[in-house]
Design a protein around this motif. Sequence first.
Motif, PDB file in Angstrom:
ATOM      1  N   GLU A  21     -11.944   4.055  -3.558  1.00 60.04           N
ATOM      2  CA  GLU A  21     -12.183   2.819  -3.460  1.00 60.04           C
ATOM      3  C   GLU A  21     -13.525   3.118  -1.863  1.00 60.04           C
ATOM      4  N   ASP A  22     -14.497   2.309  -1.559  1.00 57.43           N
ATOM      5  CA  ASP A  22     -15.508   3.001  -1.119  1.00 57.43           C
ATOM      6  C   ASP A  22     -15.222   2.302   0.570  1.00 57.43           C
ATOM      7  N   ASP A  23     -14.410   1.528   0.658  1.00 60.64           N
ATOM      8  CA  ASP A  23     -14.051   1.186   2.175  1.00 60.64           C
ATOM      9  C   ASP A  23     -12.608   1.230   2.778  1.00 60.64           C
ATOM     10  N   GLY A  24     -11.630   2.434   1.399  1.00 59.30           N
ATOM     11  CA  GLY A  24     -10.751   3.169   1.993  1.00 59.30           C
ATOM     12  C   GLY A  24      -9.035   1.783   2.444  1.00 59.30           C
ATOM     13  N   LEU A  25      -8.879   2.336   3.340  1.00 59.76           N
ATOM     14  CA  LEU A  25      -8.091   1.774   4.292  1.00 59.76           C
ATOM     15  C   LEU A  25      -8.141   0.268   4.209  1.00 59.76           C
ATOM     16  N   ASN A  26      -7.346  -0.919   4.272  1.00 64.64           N
ATOM     17  CA  ASN A  26      -7.958  -2.207   5.317  1.00 64.64           C
ATOM     18  C   ASN A  26      -8.096  -2.084   6.685  1.00 64.64           C
ATOM     19  N   ALA A  27      -8.296  -2.770   7.522  1.00 67.57           N
ATOM     20  CA  ALA A  27      -8.178  -2.299   8.852  1.00 67.57           C
ATOM     21  C   ALA A  27      -7.024  -2.513   9.487  1.00 67.57           C
ATOM     22  N   VAL A  28      -6.424  -3.267   8.924  1.00 68.06           N
ATOM     23  CA  VAL A  28      -4.804  -2.986   9.572  1.00 68.06           C
ATOM     24  C   VAL A  28      -4.029  -2.001   9.390  1.00 68.06           C
ATOM     25  N   ALA A  29      -4.153  -1.760   8.136  1.00 67.13           N
ATOM     26  CA  ALA A  29      -3.471  -0.324   8.035  1.00 67.13           C
ATOM     27  C   ALA A  29      -4.073   1.088   8.337  1.00 67.13           C
ATOM     28  N   GLN A  30      -5.325   1.160   8.865  1.00 66.53           N
ATOM     29  CA  GLN A  30      -5.860   2.081   9.137  1.00 66.53           C
ATOM     30  C   GLN A  30      -6.194   1.976  11.087  1.00 66.53           C
ATOM     31  N   ALA A  31      -5.753   0.928  11.720  1.00 68.69           N
ATOM     32  CA  ALA A  31      -4.910   0.690  12.659  1.00 68.69           C
ATOM     33  C   ALA A  31      -3.482   1.198  12.655  1.00 68.69           C
ATOM     34  N   SER A  89      -6.024  19.097   6.895  1.00 69.76           N
ATOM     35  CA  SER A  89      -6.313  20.629   6.936  1.00 69.76           C
ATOM     36  C   SER A  89      -5.827  22.154   7.445  1.00 69.76           C
ATOM     37  N   ASP A  90      -6.096  23.085   6.473  1.00 71.28           N
ATOM     38  CA  ASP A  90      -4.729  24.271   7.355  1.00 71.28           C
ATOM     39  C   ASP A  90      -5.314  25.300   8.257  1.00 71.28           C
ATOM     40  N   ASP A  91      -6.570  24.681   8.726  1.00 67.47           N
ATOM     41  CA  ASP A  91      -7.455  24.806  10.118  1.00 67.47           C
ATOM     42  C   ASP A  91      -6.587  25.660  10.760  1.00 67.47           C
ATOM     43  N   GLN A  92      -6.380  26.673  11.513  1.00 70.79           N
ATOM     44  CA  GLN A  92      -5.025  27.116  12.051  1.00 70.79           C
ATOM     45  C   GLN A  92      -5.793  27.155  14.249  1.00 70.79           C
ATOM     46  N   LYS A  93      -7.724  27.507  14.135  1.00 70.13           N
ATOM     47  CA  LYS A  93      -7.856  27.157  15.164  1.00 70.13           C
ATOM     48  C   LYS A  93      -7.237  26.499  16.359  1.00 70.13           C
ATOM     49  N   THR A  94      -6.395  25.030  15.928  1.00 67.97           N
ATOM     50  CA  THR A  94      -7.064  23.991  16.393  1.00 67.97           C
ATOM     51  C   THR A  94      -5.359  22.984  17.071  1.00 67.97           C
ATOM     52  N   LEU A  95      -5.460  22.745  17.710  1.00 66.35           N
ATOM     53  CA  LEU A  95      -4.083  22.691  17.865  1.00 66.35           C
ATOM     54  C   LEU A  95      -3.422  20.824  16.978  1.00 66.35           C
ATOM     55  N   PHE A  96      -4.127  20.705  16.758  1.00 67.29           N
ATOM     56  CA  PHE A  96      -3.580  19.836  15.714  1.00 67.29           C
ATOM     57  C   PHE A  96      -4.777  19.724  13.975  1.00 67.29           C
ATOM     58  N   PRO A  97      -4.595  19.615  13.330  1.00 72.80           N
ATOM     59  CA  PRO A  97      -5.231  19.531  12.127  1.00 72.80           C
ATOM     60  C   PRO A  97      -6.000  18.324  11.740  1.00 72.80           C
ATOM     61  N   SER A  98      -7.480  18.300  11.382  1.00 69.52           N
ATOM     62  CA  SER A  98      -8.107  17.066  10.552  1.00 69.52           C
ATOM     63  C   SER A  98      -7.258  16.502   9.814  1.00 69.52           C
ATOM     64  N   VAL A  99      -7.340  15.261   9.743  1.00 70.74           N
ATOM     65  CA  VAL A  99      -6.860  14.554   8.681  1.00 70.74           C
ATOM     66  C   VAL A  99      -8.101  13.640   7.626  1.00 70.74           C
ATOM     67  N   VAL A 100      -7.649  13.679   6.331  1.00 69.85           N
ATOM     68  CA  VAL A 100      -9.215  13.281   5.254  1.00 69.85           C
ATOM     69  C   VAL A 100      -7.667  12.350   4.714  1.00 69.85           C
ATOM     70  N   TYR A 101      -8.660  11.123   4.962  1.00 68.13           N
ATOM     71  CA  TYR A 101      -8.042   9.713   3.258  1.00 68.13           C
ATOM     72  C   TYR A 101      -8.390   9.710   2.209  1.00 68.13           C
ATOM     73  N   SER A 102      -7.735  10.230   1.299  1.00 65.17           N
ATOM     74  CA  SER A 102      -9.360  10.151   0.193  1.00 65.17           C
ATOM     75  C   SER A 102      -8.375   9.132  -0.949  1.00 65.17           C
ATOM     76  N   SER A 103      -9.633   7.931  -1.697  1.00 63.91           N
ATOM     77  CA  SER A 103      -9.008   6.905  -3.170  1.00 63.91           C
ATOM     78  C   SER A 103     -10.449   6.903  -3.410  1.00 63.91           C
ATOM     79  N   THR A 156       1.346  -1.420   0.017  1.00 58.60           N
ATOM     80  CA  THR A 156      -0.224  -0.122   0.121  1.00 58.60           C
ATOM     81  C   THR A 156       0.819   1.354   0.336  1.00 58.60           C
ATOM     82  N   LYS A 157       0.444   2.412  -0.884  1.00 59.69           N
ATOM     83  CA  LYS A 157       1.416   3.457  -1.322  1.00 59.69           C
ATOM     84  C   LYS A 157       0.116   4.429  -1.153  1.00 59.69           C
ATOM     85  N   ILE A 158       0.631   4.937  -0.009  1.00 61.98           N
ATOM     86  CA  ILE A 158       0.113   6.364   0.592  1.00 61.98           C
ATOM     87  C   ILE A 158       0.776   7.469   0.262  1.00 61.98           C
TER      88      ILE A 158
END
Length: 430
Positions: free
Chosen positions: A128-138, A112-126, A55-57
């Motif tokens: 596939e409907d199910d995205g990453l497999n369970a092991v890689a997601q964990a 995200s580029d939101d500067q109001k939060t200490l840590f930005p939100s994260v989005v994974y785009s692909s 898997t290459k991200i």
Amino acid sequence: MNKLGTVIGFTFRNKVRTKAFLITTIVLAIIMSIAINIPYFIQLFTGEDLKSGSTKIGLVYAEQANVAEQLDSYWKAQNNDEFTFVKYDTSDAASLKKDIEAGTIDGYLQFSDDQKTLFPSVVYSSDEDDGLNAVAQAELSGALQAVKMQVIVQDSLTPEQIAELKTPVQFNAQNINADASAPKANEKDESNRMMEFGVVYLLIILFFFTSMTTGNMIAAEVTTEKSSRIMEILITSVSPLTQMFGKIIGMFLVGLTQIAVFVLVILGNLFMPQNKEVLADFNIDLSQVSIDVLVYGFTFYVLGYFLYAVLFAAVGSIVSRTEDLGQAIMPITMLSLAAFYVGSFSMGAPNTMLMKVASFIPFLSPTTMIVRIGIGEIAVWEIWVSILILVISILFFGWLSAKIYRTGVLMYGKRPTIKELRKAMKAYKI
């Protein structure tokens, strides 16, 4: 003794040359080979790399370069090949989508580029409907959590304190009734336990497979010889007792030959170049298997086989038509199934009262004792008492089966009742 050897050799050679034996052995060997090489065949036909690290991200640095850099550095330090990051300086969605369609990456991670939060939100785009497999997601969630802590604490904590926070809490269990100063002799690490669990299960399947297949072959051969009247010729040259035990031992060797072929096929496939790497991932170490498990397991396997074999031979001798054989051996088949199910379903709880009682019942002990020796707790005297009971049972049922065999092989027509057998034994002075 010479006649016994002749019967054993004749039975063995006659059975291994039959088309049924050869075709069955070859077909099962082919099925095993295909099953073992399924991952390789999938890779061959699809062109996909089935290794977990394929898997290459894509990791987008544009909005949060500092966070992305820390995530990449953290993941490289883990030395984990579940997935790999591919650096992207641009956040252009069209360009990233094009790379996904081309197979350069499987998806991309964007902050995200939101500067109001200490840590930005994260989005994974692909795509596939199910995205990453369970092991890689964990794994990815754990890495992001570690990076989040680094970002939030920044210079508030030393590197040693951060490393300590990342270290999992050690959790141990102890028995309050056990002597804390005494060494835990019965404690096994997880790898040893899993290895012995696998060996025990394999021995149970081996016993069930051998007792059923060879037992049915013994009964079928005796019935076939009897129905074709060949038995009348054989009985004049070889005693019924020699015939019975010669067939039992000969069929036992046939079963061992078939098992040896299957073992060679499995090992040959496992050590093929495309499967070596997969085999190495399992960290199989046969030295972890206890010698006691193998020795006692083989002992109960052999004794259990002979106990069931003498019963199959006796039943086969009283049946005149092969059409009636299935119904006649049904009680023995049920006993064999009971031994298999009691042993296999109790592997999670090998020290129950059911297992302790079944260990001294000769029809069940071949499997239950293997389980208790391999993954349970058992005293040495229990093992030897169970072996003694099994040997006595083989001698008793062997003696009884020999009497039935001597009488039954010369009785034709419908299957005789117990009363008719007793009358025939008295008439023949058996």
